[in-house]
Design a protein around this motif. Structure first.
Motif, PDB file in Angstrom:
ATOM      1  N   LYS A  32       0.882  -1.141   0.019  1.00  0.00           N
ATOM      2  CA  LYS A  32      -0.009   0.193   0.060  1.00  0.00           C
ATOM      3  C   LYS A  32       1.019   1.150  -0.027  1.00  0.00           C
ATOM      4  CE  LYS A  32      -4.066   1.757   2.353  1.00  0.00           C
ATOM      5  NZ  LYS A  32      -4.910   1.558   3.658  1.00  0.00           N
ATOM      6  N   PHE A  33       2.008   1.349   0.579  1.00  0.00           N
ATOM      7  CA  PHE A  33       3.155   2.450   0.704  1.00  0.00           C
ATOM      8  C   PHE A  33       3.915   2.340  -0.688  1.00  0.00           C
ATOM      9  CE2 PHE A  33       7.329   4.122   1.901  1.00  0.00           C
ATOM     10  CZ  PHE A  33       6.880   5.332   2.226  1.00  0.00           C
ATOM     11  N   LEU A  34       4.229   1.163  -1.049  1.00  0.00           N
ATOM     12  CA  LEU A  34       5.400   1.174  -2.050  1.00  0.00           C
ATOM     13  C   LEU A  34       4.798   1.397  -3.647  1.00  0.00           C
ATOM     14  CD1 LEU A  34       7.789  -1.578  -0.762  1.00  0.00           C
ATOM     15  CD2 LEU A  34       8.326   0.737  -0.653  1.00  0.00           C
ATOM     16  N   LEU A  35       3.712   0.803  -3.822  1.00  0.00           N
ATOM     17  CA  LEU A  35       3.210   0.829  -5.148  1.00  0.00           C
ATOM     18  C   LEU A  35       2.827   2.244  -5.572  1.00  0.00           C
ATOM     19  CD1 LEU A  35       2.440  -0.755  -7.723  1.00  0.00           C
ATOM     20  CD2 LEU A  35      -0.001  -1.045  -6.380  1.00  0.00           C
ATOM     21  N   PRO A  36       2.099   3.148  -4.675  1.00  0.00           N
ATOM     22  CA  PRO A  36       1.844   4.519  -4.898  1.00  0.00           C
ATOM     23  C   PRO A  36       3.141   5.205  -5.081  1.00  0.00           C
ATOM     24  CG  PRO A  36       0.301   3.728  -3.201  1.00  0.00           C
ATOM     25  CD  PRO A  36       1.131   2.573  -3.569  1.00  0.00           C
ATOM     26  N   MET A  37       4.135   5.178  -4.422  1.00  0.00           N
ATOM     27  CA  MET A  37       5.189   5.870  -4.282  1.00  0.00           C
ATOM     28  C   MET A  37       6.083   5.529  -5.580  1.00  0.00           C
ATOM     29  SD  MET A  37       5.840   8.114  -1.949  1.00  0.00           S
ATOM     30  CE  MET A  37       4.584   8.503  -0.421  1.00  0.00           C
ATOM     31  N   SER A  38       6.039   4.300  -5.881  1.00  0.00           N
ATOM     32  CA  SER A  38       6.865   3.856  -7.305  1.00  0.00           C
ATOM     33  C   SER A  38       6.162   4.271  -8.240  1.00  0.00           C
ATOM     34  CB  SER A  38       6.997   2.552  -7.186  1.00  0.00           C
ATOM     35  OG  SER A  38       7.699   1.661  -6.184  1.00  0.00           O
ATOM     36  N   TRP A  81      14.862  12.802  -2.648  1.00  0.00           N
ATOM     37  CA  TRP A  81      15.427  12.906  -1.306  1.00  0.00           C
ATOM     38  C   TRP A  81      14.177  12.853  -0.378  1.00  0.00           C
ATOM     39  CZ3 TRP A  81      18.566  17.947  -2.639  1.00  0.00           C
ATOM     40  CH2 TRP A  81      19.638  17.631  -3.126  1.00  0.00           C
ATOM     41  N   ILE A  82      12.914  13.245  -0.716  1.00  0.00           N
ATOM     42  CA  ILE A  82      11.850  13.428  -0.053  1.00  0.00           C
ATOM     43  C   ILE A  82      11.241  12.002   0.085  1.00  0.00           C
ATOM     44  CG2 ILE A  82       9.582  14.131   0.078  1.00  0.00           C
ATOM     45  CD1 ILE A  82      10.226  16.727  -0.841  1.00  0.00           C
ATOM     46  N   LEU A  83      11.267  11.306  -1.087  1.00  0.00           N
ATOM     47  CA  LEU A  83      11.079  10.008  -1.028  1.00  0.00           C
ATOM     48  C   LEU A  83      11.634   9.168  -0.256  1.00  0.00           C
ATOM     49  CD1 LEU A  83       9.436   9.268  -4.797  1.00  0.00           C
ATOM     50  CD2 LEU A  83       8.079   9.869  -2.820  1.00  0.00           C
ATOM     51  N   CYS A  84      13.178   9.198  -0.646  1.00  0.00           N
ATOM     52  CA  CYS A  84      13.950   8.357   0.229  1.00  0.00           C
ATOM     53  C   CYS A  84      13.866   8.608   1.914  1.00  0.00           C
ATOM     54  CB  CYS A  84      15.308   8.793   0.067  1.00  0.00           C
ATOM     55  SG  CYS A  84      16.019   8.253  -1.749  1.00  0.00           S
ATOM     56  N   SER A  85      13.489   9.966   2.109  1.00  0.00           N
ATOM     57  CA  SER A  85      13.357  10.119   3.697  1.00  0.00           C
ATOM     58  C   SER A  85      12.011   9.438   3.997  1.00  0.00           C
ATOM     59  CB  SER A  85      13.294  11.762   3.917  1.00  0.00           C
ATOM     60  OG  SER A  85      14.329  12.379   3.524  1.00  0.00           O
ATOM     61  N   LEU A  86      10.863   9.565   3.187  1.00  0.00           N
ATOM     62  CA  LEU A  86       9.666   8.921   3.766  1.00  0.00           C
ATOM     63  C   LEU A  86       9.864   7.149   3.855  1.00  0.00           C
ATOM     64  CD1 LEU A  86       6.914  10.963   1.282  1.00  0.00           C
ATOM     65  CD2 LEU A  86       7.320  10.996   3.740  1.00  0.00           C
ATOM     66  N   TYR A  87      10.771   6.998   2.825  1.00  0.00           N
ATOM     67  CA  TYR A  87      10.858   5.225   2.994  1.00  0.00           C
ATOM     68  C   TYR A  87      11.737   4.912   3.969  1.00  0.00           C
ATOM     69  CZ  TYR A  87      12.031   0.644   2.097  1.00  0.00           C
ATOM     70  OH  TYR A  87      12.026  -0.720   2.080  1.00  0.00           O
ATOM     71  N   SER A  88      12.751   5.776   4.281  1.00  0.00           N
ATOM     72  CA  SER A  88      13.626   5.500   5.525  1.00  0.00           C
ATOM     73  C   SER A  88      12.850   5.394   7.009  1.00  0.00           C
ATOM     74  CB  SER A  88      14.612   6.270   5.617  1.00  0.00           C
ATOM     75  OG  SER A  88      15.662   6.343   4.521  1.00  0.00           O
ATOM     76  N   LYS A  89      11.817   6.423   6.911  1.00  0.00           N
ATOM     77  CA  LYS A  89      10.794   6.482   8.015  1.00  0.00           C
ATOM     78  C   LYS A  89       9.948   5.553   8.163  1.00  0.00           C
ATOM     79  CE  LYS A  89      11.548  11.425   8.660  1.00  0.00           C
ATOM     80  NZ  LYS A  89      11.001  12.638   8.529  1.00  0.00           N
ATOM     81  N   ARG A  90       9.395   5.159   6.973  1.00  0.00           N
ATOM     82  CA  ARG A  90       8.331   3.930   6.942  1.00  0.00           C
ATOM     83  C   ARG A  90       8.990   2.535   7.258  1.00  0.00           C
ATOM     84  NH1 ARG A  90       3.111   5.079   4.962  1.00  0.00           N
ATOM     85  NH2 ARG A  90       1.977   3.419   5.977  1.00  0.00           N
ATOM     86  N   ALA A  91      10.439   2.351   6.843  1.00  0.00           N
ATOM     87  CA  ALA A  91      10.989   1.182   6.767  1.00  0.00           C
ATOM     88  C   ALA A  91      11.114   0.854   8.207  1.00  0.00           C
ATOM     89  CB  ALA A  91      12.133   1.268   6.153  1.00  0.00           C
ATOM     90  N   VAL A  92      11.309   1.842   9.164  1.00  0.00           N
ATOM     91  CA  VAL A  92      11.587   1.644  10.551  1.00  0.00           C
ATOM     92  C   VAL A  92      10.165   0.968  11.042  1.00  0.00           C
ATOM     93  CG1 VAL A  92      11.715   2.721  12.930  1.00  0.00           C
ATOM     94  CG2 VAL A  92      13.184   3.414  10.853  1.00  0.00           C
ATOM     95  N   ALA A  93       9.191   1.553  10.812  1.00  0.00           N
ATOM     96  CA  ALA A  93       7.804   0.763  11.306  1.00  0.00           C
ATOM     97  C   ALA A  93       7.673  -0.342  10.805  1.00  0.00           C
ATOM     98  CB  ALA A  93       6.645   1.642  10.844  1.00  0.00           C
TER      99      ALA A  93
END
Length: 112
Positions: A32-38, A81-93
């Motif tokens: 649900k997170f990765l598909l829209p971001m990709s 940069w924004i997408l990388c930051s969002l993914y990094s934060k989400r990856a922790v969860a």
């Protein structure tokens, strides 16, 4: 990570984990997170070469001698940069969820 430390000491039934509801829930949340971001990334990324190849819209001046093509190109760096930051934060969860799934699996294995 917890998963790496605990898996060294005990056998984990990965088939059971893969079929569990909590693991399926984790995969669904990631999808649900990765598909829209990709999709957003690829559309945003390929818009610049398509627009510069097939139209002249981005050739107009944005700020003095700087055209909209340059502004769009620079915005791609910011978007990345924004997408990388969002993914990094989400990856922790996601990692916390995975650790909890493994913890539950280990507790069930200990009970048996």
């Amino acid at each position: 990570m917890l998963a790496e430390k605990e898996s060294e000491n005990k056998n984990i039934n990965y088939s059971k984990i893969a079929s569990s509801a909590s693991f399926k829930q984790l995969l669904q949340a990631k999808k649900k997170f990765l598909l829209p971001m990709s999709i957003f990334f690829f559309v945003f990324y390929f818009t610049l070469p398509i627009m510069t190849s097939y139209s002249t819209i981005l050739n107009t001046s944005a700020f003095g001698e700087i055209s909209w093509a340059w502004v769009f190109a620079f915005s791609q760096f910011i978007m990345t940069w924004i997408l990388c930051s969002l993914y990094s934060k989400r990856a922790v969860a996601f990692d916390k969820q995975a650790d909890e799934i493994i913890r539950q699996s280990l507790k069930e294995a200990d009970r048996k």
